[in-house]
Design an enzyme around this catalytic site. Structure first.
Site, PDB file in Angstrom:
ATOM      1  N   GLY A 273      62.177  -1.639  -8.563  1.00  0.00           N
ATOM      2  CA  GLY A 273      61.859  -3.003  -8.182  1.00  0.00           C
ATOM      3  C   GLY A 273      61.792  -3.915  -9.388  1.00  0.00           C
ATOM      4  CD  GLN A 274      64.658  -7.921 -12.131  1.00  0.00           C
ATOM      5  OE1 GLN A 274      65.546  -7.094 -11.908  1.00  0.00           O
ATOM      6  NE2 GLN A 274      64.880  -9.047 -12.793  1.00  0.00           N
ATOM      7  N   GLY A 275      60.095  -7.916 -10.583  1.00  0.00           N
ATOM      8  CA  GLY A 275      59.320  -9.105 -10.275  1.00  0.00           C
ATOM      9  C   GLY A 275      59.381 -10.087 -11.417  1.00  0.00           C
ATOM     10  N   GLY A 278      58.238  -8.253 -14.815  1.00  0.00           N
ATOM     11  CA  GLY A 278      58.812  -7.010 -15.312  1.00  0.00           C
ATOM     12  C   GLY A 278      59.486  -6.202 -14.226  1.00  0.00           C
ATOM     13  CG  ASP A 385      47.457  -9.370  -7.572  1.00  0.00           C
ATOM     14  OD1 ASP A 385      47.438 -10.027  -6.508  1.00  0.00           O
ATOM     15  OD2 ASP A 385      48.496  -9.160  -8.215  1.00  0.00           O
TER      16      ASP A 385
END
EC number: 2.7.10.2
Length: 532
Positions: A273-275, A278, A385
């Site tokens: 995954g990518q956000g 990072g 979070d």
């Protein structure tokens, strides 16, 4: 828990019941009335979508290498001069200083002063090296018995026993939660009315040192008791047929000295995954160990502040928290954790498997998350979070909390403004969003929002509203209505989490207890519907 009545494999004849049953419970992981208990749930599952590509902090990754729930830690410091231990699991060395061994192998402990990793010598090979201390138990002790799981809760025992793979009579022995010095025998059973369930029998201790379930049949040892009931039901719901399977526990750290590790010891193999901050990769450490690796973009956070926070994070150890293994502390920062196979809870809920989940499974997942957060609460830590994107799902619907504490360190202006595009405003308590007052009580607010994600199978909170509107409406007293098909009692729990005064919100300890007892104390008449 409520829906399924799949009939398990027969393990032998049924017998009359004892009166001294401590209790029983409905199944957790059964997903469909058409499933047969001998068939793995994974045969119905498409390949998991591990992580989404949204512009939020994506979670750590993680795996349990086995298909069952991680077993509890059963050993501690050496007592009474005992130096000969027996291996509970196989272990393959990860470094040149580790010692490989096989389950059942006898080991002499040379030095146990370093806590999680002991220096040991194999009595079969004569070789010496470091071993994970939670993989061994004193020889000839009750802890060395495969069926003894020590201090696990009744609820966790039921999670383990109610796998569809287990035949009737699958069992374990654990410490009694209610009577000090006593034990409990937990046994899986099946009947046409209640489907899969678990019976719990209190094992009492005689003053003379023996054990009994019913006073007319007494035993010198727990081993003798188990051997007897493996041949004769004699009042149990079923004779004991199979030791409850458990997974290898996670080792505490990758190895004895692996904390700040060189970047070249990691191989990034599959991007998950990518956000905005990072990427998350599945990878291998030292050519031996499967891990998840979170890579942070340079400038995301101060390496010095991160390393200081990571020293605290690595001390947080609980079966419902993703374990932090190691770090690469120079930019780009790498965070190395256990790898969990099914990816984020958010993607899991929105994926193919979400359609099969009903309220019992969803409430159990919520209870697991509350259990992990109750530990965070006891440790006086704050997540900051908490949402479905930062929960990871493993085999058998095991849930673990990830990314605890990282949000505090982010230095991106779009995030630190607290109302910027990257900030998770819809999950954040108003006192935290407006004034930066992040506490365990603001985590409780977020947990209430997470409950809506569970009951709506991953719907974005406050549908149709933008962030600024959410903040204004919540300040005026608006709270989300009850999701479709969600029981009012569960919506009431959400409302408790969303009380304006943080001190009036429940503790995670209360939330865990409420959710674990939900179908016995609050909704005993639950019947599954089309969606929940």
């Amino acid at each position: 828990m409520g829906a399924t009545k799949s009939k398990p494999r027969e393990g032998g004849p049924r017998s009359r019941s004892l009166d001294i049953v401590e209790g029983s419970h409905q199944p957790f992981t059964s997903l469909s009335a058409s499933q047969t208990p001998n068939k793995s749930l994974d045969s119905h599952r498409p390949p998991a979508q591990p992580f989404g590509g949204n512009c939020d902090l994506t979670p750590f990754g993680g795996i349990n290498f086995s298909d069952t729930i991680t077993s509890p830690q059963r050993t501690g410091p050496l007592a009474g001069g005992v130096t000969t231990f027996v291996a509970l699991y196989d272990y393959e060395s990860r470094t040149e200083t580790d010692l490989s061994f096989k389950k059942g192998e006898r080991l002499q402990i040379v030095n146990n002063t370093e806590g999680d990793w002991w220096l040991a010598r194999s009595l079969s090979s004569g070789q010496t090296g470091y071993i994970p201390s939670n993989y061994v138990a004193p020889s000839d002790s009750i802890q060395a018995e495969e069926w003894y799981l020590g201090k696990i809760t009744r609820r966790e025992a039921e999670r383990l026993l109610l796998s569809l793979e287990n035949p009737r009579g699958t069992f374990l022995v654990r410490e009694s939660e209610t009577t000090k010095g006593a034990y409990c025998l937990s046994v899986s059973d099946y009947d046409a009315n209640r489907g899969l369930n678990v019976k719990h029998y209190k094992i009492r201790k005689l003053d003379s040192g023996g054990f009994y379930i019913t006073s007319r049949t007494q035993f010198i040892s727990l081993q003798q008791l188990v051997a007897y009931y493996s041949k004769h039901a004699d009042g149990l719901c079923h004779r004991l047929t199979t030791v409850c399977p458990t997974a290898k526990p996670q080792t505490q750290g990758l190895s004895r000295d692996a904390w700040e590790i060189p970047r070249d010891s990691l191989r990034l193999e599959l991007k998950l995954g990518q956000g905005c901050f990072g990427e998350v990769w599945m990878g291998t450490w030292n050519g031996t160990t499967r891990v998840a690796i979170k890579t942070l973009k340079p400038g995301t956070m101060s390496p010095e502040a991160f390393l200081q926070e990571a020293q605290v994070m690595k001390k947080l150890r609980h079966e419902k928290l993703v374990q932090l293994y190691a770090v690469v502390s120079e930019e780009p920062i790498y965070i190395v954790t256990e790898y969990i196979s099914k990816g984020s809870l958010l993607d899991f809920l929105k994926g193919e498997m979400g359609r099969y989940l009903r309220l019992p499974q969803l409430v159990d997942m919520a209870a697991q998350i509350a259990s992990g957060m109750a530990y965070v609460e006891r440790m006086n830590y704050v997540h900051r979070d908490l949402r479905a994107a930062n929960i990871l799902v493993g085999e058998n619907l095991v849930c673990k909390v990830a990314d605890f504490g990282l949000a505090r360190l982010i230095e991106d202006n779009e995030y630190t403004a607290r109302q910027g595009a990257k900030f998770p405003i819809k999950w954040t308590a108003p006192e935290a969003a407006l004034y930066g007052r992040f506490t365990i009580k603001s985590d409780v607010w977020s947990f209430g929002i997470l409950l809506t994600e569970l009951t709506t199978k991953g719907r974005v909170p406050y549908p149709g509203m933008v962030n600024r509107e959410v903040l204004d409406q919540v300040e005026r007293g608006y709270r989300m209505p009850c999701p479709p098909d969600c029981p009012e009692s569960l919506h009431d729990l959400m409302f408790q989490c969303w009380r304006k005064d943080p001190e009036e919100r429940p503790t995670f300890e209360y939330l865990q207890a409420f959710l674990e007892d939900y179908f016995t104390a609050t909704e005993p008449q639950y019947q599954p519907g089309d969606n929940l």
